[in-house]
Write a protein that holds these residues in place. Structure first.
Motif, PDB file in Angstrom:
ATOM      1  N   SER A  65      52.039  35.860  -9.256  1.00 18.59           N
ATOM      2  CA  SER A  65      53.149  36.797  -9.469  1.00 18.59           C
ATOM      3  C   SER A  65      52.680  38.099 -10.103  1.00 18.59           C
ATOM      4  CB  SER A  65      54.206  36.167 -10.380  1.00 18.59           C
ATOM      5  OG  SER A  65      53.701  36.025 -11.697  1.00 18.59           O
ATOM      6  N   GLY A  66      51.498  38.075 -10.725  1.00 20.28           N
ATOM      7  CA  GLY A  66      50.983  39.231 -11.451  1.00 20.28           C
ATOM      8  C   GLY A  66      51.406  39.250 -12.908  1.00 20.28           C
ATOM      9  N   GLN A  67      52.293  38.342 -13.284  1.00 18.32           N
ATOM     10  CA  GLN A  67      52.819  38.334 -14.645  1.00 18.32           C
ATOM     11  C   GLN A  67      51.776  37.910 -15.671  1.00 18.32           C
ATOM     12  OE1 GLN A  67      56.292  35.910 -15.172  1.00 18.32           O
ATOM     13  NE2 GLN A  67      56.517  36.448 -17.311  1.00 18.32           N
ATOM     14  N   LYS A  68      50.937  36.923 -15.337  1.00 12.61           N
ATOM     15  CA  LYS A  68      49.944  36.419 -16.289  1.00 12.61           C
ATOM     16  C   LYS A  68      48.566  36.975 -15.955  1.00 12.61           C
ATOM     17  CE  LYS A  68      52.432  32.161 -17.249  1.00 12.61           C
ATOM     18  NZ  LYS A  68      52.361  30.685 -17.257  1.00 12.61           N
ATOM     19  N   ILE A  69      47.896  37.486 -16.987  1.00 12.41           N
ATOM     20  CA  ILE A  69      46.540  38.025 -16.859  1.00 12.41           C
ATOM     21  C   ILE A  69      45.709  37.452 -17.995  1.00 12.41           C
ATOM     22  CG2 ILE A  69      45.104  40.094 -16.912  1.00 12.41           C
ATOM     23  CD1 ILE A  69      47.605  41.666 -15.982  1.00 12.41           C
ATOM     24  N   THR A  70      44.506  37.019 -17.685  1.00 13.75           N
ATOM     25  CA  THR A  70      43.552  36.564 -18.682  1.00 13.75           C
ATOM     26  C   THR A  70      42.240  37.282 -18.432  1.00 13.75           C
ATOM     27  OG1 THR A  70      44.574  34.387 -18.889  1.00 13.75           O
ATOM     28  CG2 THR A  70      42.292  34.562 -19.589  1.00 13.75           C
ATOM     29  N   PHE A  71      41.579  37.736 -19.512  1.00 12.90           N
ATOM     30  CA  PHE A  71      40.228  38.268 -19.375  1.00 12.90           C
ATOM     31  C   PHE A  71      39.398  37.853 -20.569  1.00 12.90           C
ATOM     32  CE2 PHE A  71      42.237  41.781 -21.643  1.00 12.90           C
ATOM     33  CZ  PHE A  71      41.267  42.162 -22.553  1.00 12.90           C
ATOM     34  N   PHE A  72      38.095  38.087 -20.458  1.00 16.90           N
ATOM     35  CA  PHE A  72      37.129  37.587 -21.414  1.00 16.90           C
ATOM     36  C   PHE A  72      36.386  38.743 -22.061  1.00 16.90           C
ATOM     37  CE2 PHE A  72      37.974  34.799 -17.947  1.00 16.90           C
ATOM     38  CZ  PHE A  72      38.263  33.606 -18.578  1.00 16.90           C
ATOM     39  N   TYR A 129      29.895  35.445 -29.599  1.00 17.28           N
ATOM     40  CA  TYR A 129      31.135  34.775 -29.279  1.00 17.28           C
ATOM     41  C   TYR A 129      31.735  35.275 -27.985  1.00 17.28           C
ATOM     42  CZ  TYR A 129      33.136  38.932 -31.504  1.00 17.28           C
ATOM     43  OH  TYR A 129      33.445  40.225 -31.843  1.00 17.28           O
ATOM     44  N   VAL A 130      32.643  34.474 -27.445  1.00 21.46           N
ATOM     45  CA  VAL A 130      33.458  34.851 -26.303  1.00 21.46           C
ATOM     46  C   VAL A 130      34.905  34.773 -26.758  1.00 21.46           C
ATOM     47  CG1 VAL A 130      34.213  34.249 -23.983  1.00 21.46           C
ATOM     48  CG2 VAL A 130      31.799  34.019 -24.605  1.00 21.46           C
ATOM     49  N   ASP A 131      35.621  35.855 -26.616  1.00 18.58           N
ATOM     50  CA  ASP A 131      37.050  35.890 -26.907  1.00 18.58           C
ATOM     51  C   ASP A 131      37.822  35.878 -25.594  1.00 18.58           C
ATOM     52  OD1 ASP A 131      36.807  36.102 -29.665  1.00 18.58           O
ATOM     53  OD2 ASP A 131      36.814  38.278 -29.640  1.00 18.58           O
ATOM     54  N   ILE A 132      38.996  35.313 -25.646  1.00 22.65           N
ATOM     55  CA  ILE A 132      39.885  35.283 -24.492  1.00 22.65           C
ATOM     56  C   ILE A 132      41.119  36.109 -24.853  1.00 22.65           C
ATOM     57  CG2 ILE A 132      41.153  33.820 -22.892  1.00 22.65           C
ATOM     58  CD1 ILE A 132      38.147  33.153 -23.018  1.00 22.65           C
ATOM     59  N   TYR A 133      41.573  36.928 -23.919  1.00 22.44           N
ATOM     60  CA  TYR A 133      42.778  37.731 -24.109  1.00 22.44           C
ATOM     61  C   TYR A 133      43.772  37.368 -23.019  1.00 22.44           C
ATOM     62  CZ  TYR A 133      40.029  40.564 -27.299  1.00 22.44           C
ATOM     63  OH  TYR A 133      39.262  40.981 -28.346  1.00 22.44           O
ATOM     64  N   ASN A 134      45.020  37.147 -23.413  1.00 28.23           N
ATOM     65  CA  ASN A 134      46.073  36.741 -22.480  1.00 28.23           C
ATOM     66  C   ASN A 134      47.236  37.719 -22.501  1.00 28.23           C
ATOM     67  OD1 ASN A 134      44.862  34.222 -21.805  1.00 28.23           O
ATOM     68  ND2 ASN A 134      45.585  33.398 -23.739  1.00 28.23           N
ATOM     69  N   SER A 135      47.820  37.912 -21.334  1.00 35.78           N
ATOM     70  CA  SER A 135      49.067  38.664 -21.211  1.00 35.78           C
ATOM     71  C   SER A 135      50.027  37.841 -20.380  1.00 35.78           C
ATOM     72  CB  SER A 135      48.829  40.012 -20.527  1.00 35.78           C
ATOM     73  OG  SER A 135      50.059  40.667 -20.293  1.00 35.78           O
ATOM     74  N   SER A 136      51.285  37.812 -20.776  1.00 38.64           N
ATOM     75  CA  SER A 136      52.304  37.139 -19.970  1.00 38.64           C
ATOM     76  C   SER A 136      53.373  38.131 -19.528  1.00 38.64           C
ATOM     77  CB  SER A 136      52.940  35.995 -20.768  1.00 38.64           C
ATOM     78  OG  SER A 136      53.538  36.489 -21.945  1.00 38.64           O
ATOM     79  N   ASN A 137      53.046  39.447 -19.632  1.00 45.04           N
ATOM     80  CA  ASN A 137      54.023  40.483 -19.280  1.00 45.04           C
ATOM     81  C   ASN A 137      53.388  41.591 -18.431  1.00 45.04           C
ATOM     82  OD1 ASN A 137      52.483  41.724 -21.240  1.00 45.04           O
ATOM     83  ND2 ASN A 137      54.102  41.778 -22.772  1.00 45.04           N
ATOM     84  N   TYR A 138      52.625  41.173 -17.420  1.00 47.74           N
ATOM     85  CA  TYR A 138      52.038  42.103 -16.449  1.00 47.74           C
ATOM     86  C   TYR A 138      51.040  43.071 -17.094  1.00 47.74           C
ATOM     87  CZ  TYR A 138      55.852  40.358 -13.577  1.00 47.74           C
ATOM     88  OH  TYR A 138      56.721  39.541 -12.890  1.00 47.74           O
ATOM     89  N   GLY A 139      50.455  42.697 -18.212  1.00 46.37           N
ATOM     90  CA  GLY A 139      49.463  43.547 -18.870  1.00 46.37           C
ATOM     91  C   GLY A 139      50.043  44.538 -19.858  1.00 46.37           C
TER      92      GLY A 139
END
Length: 134
Positions: free
Chosen positions: A50-57, A67-77
């Motif tokens: 849907s494009g609503q969820k985005i994850t990047f590292f 370290y590796v951090d994870i960033y999440n969006s649930s509102n199209y970025g």
């Protein structure tokens, strides 16, 4: 890079940040930046169908403080939440090989340094599911 099933939304990474398009790739907006300094790299964004969820590292290498951090969006970025220090230690390398997300955005995988990690809650928590013997 990720793209919604309709093609309306796309996410890509560049040296200076994460970019999202909401108009079929006609234009892109930098939705996350300022982390490409002092050895920090933004890598492998993925997107739900849907494009609503985005994850990047985000990866940072500084000896024992790697370290590796994870960033999440649930509102199209529009905004991102950081999952801090998902992987830490001196054995962490910059060998992040790739990532993928299921169509609903609930399950995410990424591979780094011969290991595969899995999240079943849109990237909020992670577990090691495979370790290479080599």
């Amino acid at each position: 890079m990720g793209i919604s099933s309709s093609g309306q939304y796309a996410v890509v990474f560049a040296y200076d940040g994460i970019y999202v398009s909401s108009n079929y790739g006609v234009s892109f907006s930098n939705v996350f930046s300022n982390l490409t300094y002092n050895g920090y790299s933004l890598l492998y964004p993925v997107m739900s169908s849907s494009g609503q969820k985005i994850t990047f590292f985000g990866f940072y290498l500084d000896g024992a403080n790697s370290y590796v951090d994870i960033y999440n969006s649930s509102n199209y970025g529009s905004s991102f939440t950081k999952v801090s220090d998902v992987i830490t230690g001196s054995s962490v390398t910059s060998d992040l090989y790739g990532s993928c997300m299921t169509a609903d955005g609930n399950t995410v995988y990424f591979a780094i340094a011969g290991n595969i990690y899995k999240s079943t809650d849109s990237g909020a928590t992670w577990s090691l599911v495979y370790t290479s013997n080599s």
